[in-house]
Design a protein around this motif. Structure first.
Motif, PDB file in Angstrom:
ATOM      1  N   ALA A   1       3.128  15.052  -0.252  1.00 35.24           N
ATOM      2  CA  ALA A   1       3.870  16.288   0.010  1.00 35.24           C
ATOM      3  C   ALA A   1       3.548  16.831   1.401  1.00 35.24           C
ATOM      4  CB  ALA A   1       3.533  17.330  -1.059  1.00 35.24           C
ATOM      5  N   ALA A   2       2.281  16.732   1.817  1.00 42.57           N
ATOM      6  CA  ALA A   2       1.906  17.205   3.148  1.00 42.57           C
ATOM      7  C   ALA A   2       2.494  16.302   4.236  1.00 42.57           C
ATOM      8  CB  ALA A   2       0.386  17.258   3.268  1.00 42.57           C
TER       9      ALA A   2
ATOM     10  N   ALA B   1       0.818  -1.216   0.000  1.00 47.13           N
ATOM     11  CA  ALA B   1       0.000   0.000   0.000  1.00 47.13           C
ATOM     12  C   ALA B   1       0.849   1.261   0.000  1.00 47.13           C
ATOM     13  CB  ALA B   1      -0.918   0.003   1.219  1.00 47.13           C
ATOM     14  N   PHE B   2       2.128   1.148   0.378  1.00 44.08           N
ATOM     15  CA  PHE B   2       2.988   2.329   0.517  1.00 44.08           C
ATOM     16  C   PHE B   2       4.060   2.423  -0.571  1.00 44.08           C
ATOM     17  CE2 PHE B   2       1.522   1.658   4.961  1.00 44.08           C
ATOM     18  CZ  PHE B   2       0.940   2.897   5.168  1.00 44.08           C
ATOM     19  N   VAL B   3       3.861   1.753  -1.679  1.00 43.11           N
ATOM     20  CA  VAL B   3       4.873   1.789  -2.738  1.00 43.11           C
ATOM     21  C   VAL B   3       5.116   3.229  -3.203  1.00 43.11           C
ATOM     22  CG1 VAL B   3       5.342   1.128  -5.125  1.00 43.11           C
ATOM     23  CG2 VAL B   3       4.481  -0.574  -3.511  1.00 43.11           C
ATOM     24  N   VAL B   4       4.046   3.972  -3.450  1.00 37.98           N
ATOM     25  CA  VAL B   4       4.172   5.342  -3.964  1.00 37.98           C
ATOM     26  C   VAL B   4       4.734   6.263  -2.889  1.00 37.98           C
ATOM     27  CG1 VAL B   4       2.921   7.314  -4.910  1.00 37.98           C
ATOM     28  CG2 VAL B   4       2.305   4.991  -5.609  1.00 37.98           C
ATOM     29  N   LEU B   5       4.209   6.180  -1.680  1.00 43.31           N
ATOM     30  CA  LEU B   5       4.691   7.050  -0.598  1.00 43.31           C
ATOM     31  C   LEU B   5       6.144   6.746  -0.266  1.00 43.31           C
ATOM     32  CD1 LEU B   5       4.161   9.184   1.560  1.00 43.31           C
ATOM     33  CD2 LEU B   5       3.274   7.360   3.038  1.00 43.31           C
ATOM     34  N   ARG B   6       6.506   5.496  -0.292  1.00 46.65           N
ATOM     35  CA  ARG B   6       7.887   5.128   0.001  1.00 46.65           C
ATOM     36  C   ARG B   6       8.846   5.758  -1.014  1.00 46.65           C
ATOM     37  NH1 ARG B   6       9.961   0.447   2.807  1.00 46.65           N
ATOM     38  NH2 ARG B   6      12.174   0.225   2.348  1.00 46.65           N
TER      39      ARG B   6
ATOM     40  N   GLY C   1     -11.616  15.825  -2.119  1.00 48.60           N
ATOM     41  CA  GLY C   1     -11.585  15.320  -3.487  1.00 48.60           C
ATOM     42  C   GLY C   1     -11.110  13.894  -3.664  1.00 48.60           C
ATOM     43  N   ILE C   2     -10.684  13.216  -2.587  1.00 47.73           N
ATOM     44  CA  ILE C   2     -10.227  11.838  -2.726  1.00 47.73           C
ATOM     45  C   ILE C   2     -10.835  10.983  -1.625  1.00 47.73           C
ATOM     46  CG2 ILE C   2      -8.052  12.498  -3.821  1.00 47.73           C
ATOM     47  CD1 ILE C   2      -6.638  11.915  -1.199  1.00 47.73           C
ATOM     48  N   GLY C   3     -10.787   9.662  -1.807  1.00 49.34           N
ATOM     49  CA  GLY C   3     -11.372   8.745  -0.853  1.00 49.34           C
ATOM     50  C   GLY C   3     -10.346   8.034   0.000  1.00 49.34           C
ATOM     51  N   HIS C   4     -10.774   6.954   0.615  1.00 49.37           N
ATOM     52  CA  HIS C   4      -9.979   6.249   1.620  1.00 49.37           C
ATOM     53  C   HIS C   4      -8.726   5.612   1.032  1.00 49.37           C
ATOM     54  CE1 HIS C   4      -9.546   4.313   5.547  1.00 49.37           C
ATOM     55  NE2 HIS C   4      -9.255   3.186   4.917  1.00 49.37           N
ATOM     56  N   LEU C   5      -8.860   4.899  -0.068  1.00 48.83           N
ATOM     57  CA  LEU C   5      -7.726   4.163  -0.630  1.00 48.83           C
ATOM     58  C   LEU C   5      -6.682   5.070  -1.252  1.00 48.83           C
ATOM     59  CD1 LEU C   5      -9.581   1.174  -2.367  1.00 48.83           C
ATOM     60  CD2 LEU C   5      -8.426   1.191  -0.149  1.00 48.83           C
ATOM     61  N   ALA C   6      -7.087   6.254  -1.681  1.00 42.97           N
ATOM     62  CA  ALA C   6      -6.158   7.159  -2.358  1.00 42.97           C
ATOM     63  C   ALA C   6      -5.269   7.933  -1.397  1.00 42.97           C
ATOM     64  CB  ALA C   6      -6.929   8.140  -3.242  1.00 42.97           C
ATOM     65  N   LEU C   7      -5.589   7.935  -0.109  1.00 40.26           N
ATOM     66  CA  LEU C   7      -4.808   8.727   0.845  1.00 40.26           C
ATOM     67  C   LEU C   7      -3.318   8.370   0.853  1.00 40.26           C
ATOM     68  CD1 LEU C   7      -7.346   8.937   3.806  1.00 40.26           C
ATOM     69  CD2 LEU C   7      -6.450  10.865   2.489  1.00 40.26           C
ATOM     70  N   PRO C   8      -2.921   7.093   0.812  1.00 43.76           N
ATOM     71  CA  PRO C   8      -1.480   6.795   0.863  1.00 43.76           C
ATOM     72  C   PRO C   8      -0.762   6.978  -0.474  1.00 43.76           C
ATOM     73  CG  PRO C   8      -2.823   4.921   1.630  1.00 43.76           C
ATOM     74  CD  PRO C   8      -3.717   5.854   0.906  1.00 43.76           C
ATOM     75  N   VAL C   9      -1.505   7.233  -1.554  1.00 41.29           N
ATOM     76  CA  VAL C   9      -0.847   7.255  -2.871  1.00 41.29           C
ATOM     77  C   VAL C   9      -0.944   8.607  -3.565  1.00 41.29           C
ATOM     78  CG1 VAL C   9      -1.272   4.785  -3.187  1.00 41.29           C
ATOM     79  CG2 VAL C   9      -2.909   6.424  -4.112  1.00 41.29           C
ATOM     80  N   HIS C  10      -1.760   9.521  -3.078  1.00 35.81           N
ATOM     81  CA  HIS C  10      -1.932  10.792  -3.780  1.00 35.81           C
ATOM     82  C   HIS C  10      -0.717  11.688  -3.555  1.00 35.81           C
ATOM     83  CE1 HIS C  10      -3.727  14.432  -5.373  1.00 35.81           C
ATOM     84  NE2 HIS C  10      -4.700  13.673  -5.855  1.00 35.81           N
ATOM     85  N   PRO C  11      -0.161  12.288  -4.627  1.00 34.59           N
ATOM     86  CA  PRO C  11       1.072  13.085  -4.481  1.00 34.59           C
ATOM     87  C   PRO C  11       0.907  14.315  -3.592  1.00 34.59           C
ATOM     88  CG  PRO C  11       0.147  13.292  -6.707  1.00 34.59           C
ATOM     89  CD  PRO C  11      -0.588  12.178  -6.038  1.00 34.59           C
ATOM     90  N   THR C  12      -0.267  14.935  -3.573  1.00 33.66           N
ATOM     91  CA  THR C  12      -0.457  16.105  -2.724  1.00 33.66           C
ATOM     92  C   THR C  12      -0.442  15.716  -1.254  1.00 33.66           C
ATOM     93  OG1 THR C  12      -1.803  17.097  -4.466  1.00 33.66           O
ATOM     94  CG2 THR C  12      -1.939  18.089  -2.272  1.00 33.66           C
ATOM     95  N   VAL C  13      -1.053  14.582  -0.933  1.00 27.17           N
ATOM     96  CA  VAL C  13      -1.016  14.094   0.440  1.00 27.17           C
ATOM     97  C   VAL C  13       0.412  13.717   0.826  1.00 27.17           C
ATOM     98  CG1 VAL C  13      -1.884  12.341   2.029  1.00 27.17           C
ATOM     99  CG2 VAL C  13      -3.399  13.294   0.287  1.00 27.17           C
TER     100      VAL C  13
END
Length: 324
Positions: A295-296, A123-128, A281-293
């Motif tokens: 960055a925050a 689930a954290f591939v993008v955030l990592r 603008g996004i849901g539950h599953l998108a929280l760990p992968v969205h680039p704006t999140v």
């Protein structure tokens, strides 16, 4: 007709703008779900832990005294033949302490990534990847079993992992990013098991801090029942927590269909140093992968601790995040 003119104006119904936002969030959730199902098998196995570097030992040769005579060789710090395997001899412990390298002043704490219910580290591939690009070298993704039946037991296991990470990296504290149930496990560890001495910052993404009214069919799993409002775990987290040293940053989304109500993903506790970040603008599953999140999250992890130089934190945008 005149009677109609005297009636107060009807409240304006949500227009197509809200409908399009919900439609876009749903489409993004489906896309994230498909991508996650593809990556899921690759996250089933535990992450490989880098081996602890072995210090080089000086050659076990004799030295010469002031008169030029050869003295006896120094005692070897290798394991004694009589010592059982799996134990650490006193000489090895002393050698490790003497050769431990000091940490760089700007070295960031390890970041521990903790996934949600029936999920894994994929689930954290993008955030990592985002954390690595921004200089976070020590990243640890932990898997807990989907058969885990108790948040308390999972929090206790998390504590053991954190202790091992601190011993291996030489850091005294870590940061944790938890998605959904992972954030609740991490909060229990911090607030109820003394983990605040080890956790500097806890970032939660769509975590039911106040309990969520999940689907009735999901209640057959004990750990899901613990995520409901009024459960013993949720009530324990409402108990006083004076002197908690961990700072909390919780991200919640107005379109999170798993959190009911959506505000349950906010940390609301008088004793905790917490910032709640609203995501739109996004849901539950998108929280760990969205680039704006992402960055925050980076901004939250890079924020200075209390007592550090806070000049760079003045005017920080943490507090409200808008995702189109």
């Amino acid at each position: 007709m005149k009677l109609l003119l005297l009636l107060p104006p009807l409240p304006r119904l949500p227009g197509p703008r809200m409908s399009s936002a919900l439609l876009g969030a749903t489409a993004l959730e489906l896309a994230v779900l498909v991508g996650h199902l593809i990556a899921y098998p690759f996250g089933l196995t535990p992450e490989r832990r880098p081996p602890r570097p072995r210090p080089t030992r000086p050659a076990n040769t004799g030295t010469h005294g002031p008169d030029g005579s050869e003295t006896a060789p120094r005692a070897s710090t290798t394991r004694s033949e009589t010592a059982p395997r799996g134990t650490t001899t006193r000489g090895e412990a002393a050698l490790h302490a003497a050769t431990a390298l000091p940490l760089a002043a700007d070295d960031t704490p390890p970041v521990v990534l903790l996934h949600g219910f029936i999920d894994n580290r994929s689930a954290f591939v993008v955030l990592r990847r985002a954390l690595t690009r921004h200089g976070h070298r020590h990243l640890e993704s932990l898997n807990y079993s989907p058969l885990t039946r108790d948040i308390r037991a999972a929090a206790d296991l998390l504590g053991l992992h954190v202790e091992e990470i601190c011993a291996r990296t030489g850091h005294s504290r870590v940061d944790i990013v938890g998605h959904s149930l992972g954030g609740l496990i991490a909060r229990y560890y911090v607030q109820r098991l003394g983990g605040d001495r080890r956790v500097r910052t806890l970032v939660t993404l769509g975590t039911p801090h106040g309990g969520t009214a999940v689907a009735p069919g999901a209640g057959i799993h004990p750990i899901v029942r613990q995520m409901r409002g009024g459960s013993s775990v949720i009530e324990e987290l409402r108990a006083p927590a004076p002197g908690c040293r961990t700072r909390f940053v919780s991200f919640w989304s107005e379109l999170d269909q798993v959190m009911a109500p959506v505000e349950t993903a906010c940390v609301d506790h008088p004793d905790l140093d917490a910032v709640n970040v609203r995501v739109t603008g996004i849901g539950h599953l998108a929280l760990p992968v969205h680039p704006t999140v992402a960055a925050a999250i980076l901004e939250a992890l890079d924020a200075p601790e209390a007592g550090e130089d806070t000049a760079t934190a003045t005017g920080s945008s943490i507090g409200t995040t808008s995702v189109a």
